[in-house]
Design a protein around this motif. Structure first.
Motif, PDB file in Angstrom:
ATOM      1  N   ILE A  49      -8.996 -80.844 -34.700  1.00  0.00           N
ATOM      2  CA  ILE A  49      -7.896 -81.712 -34.272  1.00  0.00           C
ATOM      3  C   ILE A  49      -7.114 -80.972 -33.186  1.00  0.00           C
ATOM      4  CG2 ILE A  49      -5.786 -82.903 -34.989  1.00  0.00           C
ATOM      5  CD1 ILE A  49      -6.986 -82.979 -37.837  1.00  0.00           C
ATOM      6  N   ASP A  53      -0.763 -83.821 -28.955  1.00  0.00           N
ATOM      7  CA  ASP A  53      -1.204 -85.183 -28.673  1.00  0.00           C
ATOM      8  C   ASP A  53      -1.031 -85.469 -27.179  1.00  0.00           C
ATOM      9  OD1 ASP A  53       1.498 -85.746 -28.273  1.00  0.00           O
ATOM     10  OD2 ASP A  53       1.745 -86.751 -30.192  1.00  0.00           O
ATOM     11  N   ASN A  54      -1.247 -86.679 -26.768  1.00  0.00           N
ATOM     12  CA  ASN A  54      -1.170 -87.034 -25.349  1.00  0.00           C
ATOM     13  C   ASN A  54       0.229 -86.870 -24.751  1.00  0.00           C
ATOM     14  OD1 ASN A  54      -3.868 -87.605 -25.283  1.00  0.00           O
ATOM     15  ND2 ASN A  54      -3.586 -89.783 -25.705  1.00  0.00           N
ATOM     16  N   ASP A  55       1.256 -86.915 -25.577  1.00  0.00           N
ATOM     17  CA  ASP A  55       2.632 -86.727 -25.113  1.00  0.00           C
ATOM     18  C   ASP A  55       3.072 -85.266 -25.173  1.00  0.00           C
ATOM     19  OD1 ASP A  55       2.863 -89.468 -24.745  1.00  0.00           O
ATOM     20  OD2 ASP A  55       3.575 -89.785 -26.792  1.00  0.00           O
ATOM     21  N   LYS A  57       3.245 -83.394 -27.685  1.00  0.00           N
ATOM     22  CA  LYS A  57       3.971 -83.090 -28.912  1.00  0.00           C
ATOM     23  C   LYS A  57       2.998 -82.387 -29.854  1.00  0.00           C
ATOM     24  CE  LYS A  57       6.960 -87.105 -28.530  1.00  0.00           C
ATOM     25  NZ  LYS A  57       7.262 -88.433 -29.059  1.00  0.00           N
ATOM     26  N   ARG A  59       0.842 -81.372 -32.968  1.00  0.00           N
ATOM     27  CA  ARG A  59       0.273 -82.137 -34.080  1.00  0.00           C
ATOM     28  C   ARG A  59       0.260 -81.244 -35.311  1.00  0.00           C
ATOM     29  NH1 ARG A  59      -4.849 -85.546 -32.143  1.00  0.00           N
ATOM     30  NH2 ARG A  59      -4.490 -86.404 -34.203  1.00  0.00           N
ATOM     31  N   SER A  62      -3.080 -80.305 -37.071  1.00  0.00           N
ATOM     32  CA  SER A  62      -4.083 -79.596 -36.284  1.00  0.00           C
ATOM     33  C   SER A  62      -4.451 -78.251 -36.902  1.00  0.00           C
ATOM     34  CB  SER A  62      -3.584 -79.368 -34.860  1.00  0.00           C
ATOM     35  OG  SER A  62      -4.506 -78.581 -34.145  1.00  0.00           O
TER      36      SER A  62
END
Length: 125
Positions: A49, A53-55, A57, A59, A62
């Motif tokens: 993982i 994330d795409n922003d 931020k 995870r 993960s």
């Protein structure tokens, strides 16, 4: 990768390669034959993982942080002088590891040999 390691081999005590998990076992095997008898640890790692994330931020779920810190520790303190793969609290020989599952954190194994080391419950190798 091998050329980059070779160029900087004298400058560092060990190397960590962050790699995608789908082909990481193949790369670790190939590198183990390219560096047949290294005097320094070469450790590959990755994550199931992504860390962000795409922003951008973090995870929480993960496994990237633990795998990266484990690989750094293995390269700098455990110092196994060969190509290895660190994943899910285990260090495997680079030419003996396979990815056997895509949907679990415990994605790698060595079918015919035990991991070289495992992290215990206290987080120590």
């Amino acid at each position: 990768m091998a050329k980059d390691i070779d160029k900087k081999y004298k400058d560092f005590d060990g190397f960590v390669i962050v790699h995608g998990t789908d082909t990481m076992a193949y790369t670790s095997s190939a590198l183990s034959f390219m560096f047949e008898k290294p005097c320094k640890p070469i450790v590959l790692t990755g994550s199931q993982i992504p860390m962000f994330d795409n922003d951008e931020k973090p995870r929480v779920e993960s496994d990237a942080r633990d795998n990266l810190l484990g690989a750094l520790y293995a390269a700098g303190h455990v110092a196994i002088p060969e190509v290895t793969l660190f994943f899910d609290k285990k260090i495997f020989q680079g030419n003996r590891v396979i990815k056997f599952v895509n949907n679990k954190m415990d994605a790698f194994c060595s079918p015919n040999i035990e991991p070289l080391l495992e992290v215990d419950n206290m987080g120590m190798l």
